[in-house]
Design an enzyme around this catalytic site. Sequence first.
Site, PDB file in Angstrom:
ATOM      1  N   ASP A 161       0.390   3.767   1.680  1.00 62.04           N
ATOM      2  CA  ASP A 161       0.353   4.324   3.038  1.00 62.04           C
ATOM      3  C   ASP A 161       1.758   4.594   3.567  1.00 62.04           C
ATOM      4  O   ASP A 161       2.623   3.707   3.551  1.00 62.04           O
ATOM      5  CB  ASP A 161      -0.386   3.334   3.962  1.00 62.04           C
ATOM      6  CG  ASP A 161      -0.778   3.965   5.288  1.00 62.04           C
ATOM      7  OD1 ASP A 161       0.123   4.483   5.990  1.00 62.04           O
ATOM      8  OD2 ASP A 161      -1.965   3.939   5.630  1.00 62.04           O
ATOM      9  N   ARG A 196       2.895   4.708   6.345  1.00 64.26           N
ATOM     10  CA  ARG A 196       3.295   3.955   7.538  1.00 64.26           C
ATOM     11  C   ARG A 196       3.764   2.540   7.224  1.00 64.26           C
ATOM     12  O   ARG A 196       4.076   1.773   8.123  1.00 64.26           O
ATOM     13  CB  ARG A 196       2.110   3.886   8.515  1.00 64.26           C
ATOM     14  CG  ARG A 196       1.637   5.248   8.998  1.00 64.26           C
ATOM     15  CD  ARG A 196       0.272   5.138   9.665  1.00 64.26           C
ATOM     16  NE  ARG A 196      -0.763   4.737   8.716  1.00 64.26           N
ATOM     17  CZ  ARG A 196      -2.034   4.507   9.057  1.00 64.26           C
ATOM     18  NH1 ARG A 196      -2.411   4.646  10.306  1.00 64.26           N
ATOM     19  NH2 ARG A 196      -2.912   4.139   8.134  1.00 64.26           N
ATOM     20  N   CYS A 198      -6.248  -0.065   6.819  1.00 62.02           N
ATOM     21  CA  CYS A 198      -5.985   0.548   5.507  1.00 62.02           C
ATOM     22  C   CYS A 198      -7.133   1.488   5.120  1.00 62.02           C
ATOM     23  O   CYS A 198      -8.280   1.054   4.995  1.00 62.02           O
ATOM     24  CB  CYS A 198      -5.813  -0.549   4.457  1.00 62.02           C
ATOM     25  SG  CYS A 198      -5.432   0.076   2.812  1.00 62.02           S
ATOM     26  N   CYS A 211       0.841  -1.193   0.000  1.00 61.54           N
ATOM     27  CA  CYS A 211       0.000   0.000   0.000  1.00 61.54           C
ATOM     28  C   CYS A 211       0.883   1.253   0.000  1.00 61.54           C
ATOM     29  O   CYS A 211       1.979   1.244   0.546  1.00 61.54           O
ATOM     30  CB  CYS A 211      -0.917   0.002   1.230  1.00 61.54           C
ATOM     31  SG  CYS A 211      -2.082   1.382   1.253  1.00 61.54           S
ATOM     32  N   HIS A 267      -2.307  -4.099   4.884  1.00 56.96           N
ATOM     33  CA  HIS A 267      -2.142  -3.732   6.301  1.00 56.96           C
ATOM     34  C   HIS A 267      -3.496  -3.434   6.917  1.00 56.96           C
ATOM     35  O   HIS A 267      -4.380  -2.884   6.271  1.00 56.96           O
ATOM     36  CB  HIS A 267      -1.206  -2.529   6.442  1.00 56.96           C
ATOM     37  CG  HIS A 267      -1.746  -1.252   5.860  1.00 56.96           C
ATOM     38  ND1 HIS A 267      -2.310  -0.266   6.627  1.00 56.96           N
ATOM     39  CD2 HIS A 267      -1.845  -0.819   4.578  1.00 56.96           C
ATOM     40  CE1 HIS A 267      -2.700   0.719   5.853  1.00 56.96           C
ATOM     41  NE2 HIS A 267      -2.440   0.421   4.598  1.00 56.96           N
TER      42      HIS A 267
HETATM   43 CO    CO Z   1      -3.445   1.168   2.984  1.00 60.66          CO
END
Ligand code: CO
Length: 210
Positions: A45, A47, A102, A43, A99
């Site tokens: 993302d 993080r 998400c 992803c 994750h």
């Molecule tokens: Co995500």
Amino acid sequence: MKSSYQRLLHGNQAWASEKLANDPNYFKYLSLGQNPEYLWIGCSDSRVPANEITGTKSGEIFVHRNIANVVVHTDMNLLSVLYYAVEVLHVKHVIVCGHYGCSGIIAAMTNKDNGFVNNWLRNIKEVYEKHSEELDAISDITKRENRLVELNVVEQVHNLGKTLIIQQAWKKRDLQVHGWVYGFDDGLIRDLKVMVDETSDLKPIFRYKL
Ligand code: CO
């Protein structure tokens, strides 16, 4: 006044100095080329940085990231990365890593209008629809979101298996495809043990005669 982006450039200078202090040939070695064993499809993302959470270094993982780690068979970007990783770099493992928590998955579960992103989240909605019986039966919303995160990874691993790129590689050599989920609660990655080779559950209609 210093802009926040300058922090990144200063950070880079400090990082480069540290690398050179530890090994004067560090960048010289990197410049010779890459030979990663893994392709990471994760992803976007911020993080979930592939190298950091797996304790790996530059040169070890070839990376593709998009919102909610989706494998779309018309996505030229993903297909180009996949082709290059499999056919040129000869990676041994392709990993789809989702994750929990998400935002893409959570947004796809609602009827909220997310503008242009609607088109991308549509892929996740299809996953939900396919598994709606199981998902609708989960009353706890967080548990339902977490399950969709897992089911999305499973479907994306299957989507990889449906590509000619992966199927051709399976004919020639041992290439493993993995489905993982990372959690912020403990920082650990769970292996969903989805599909590791061509003998696993890829439906006959998606198998090419090679
Ligand atoms: Co995500």
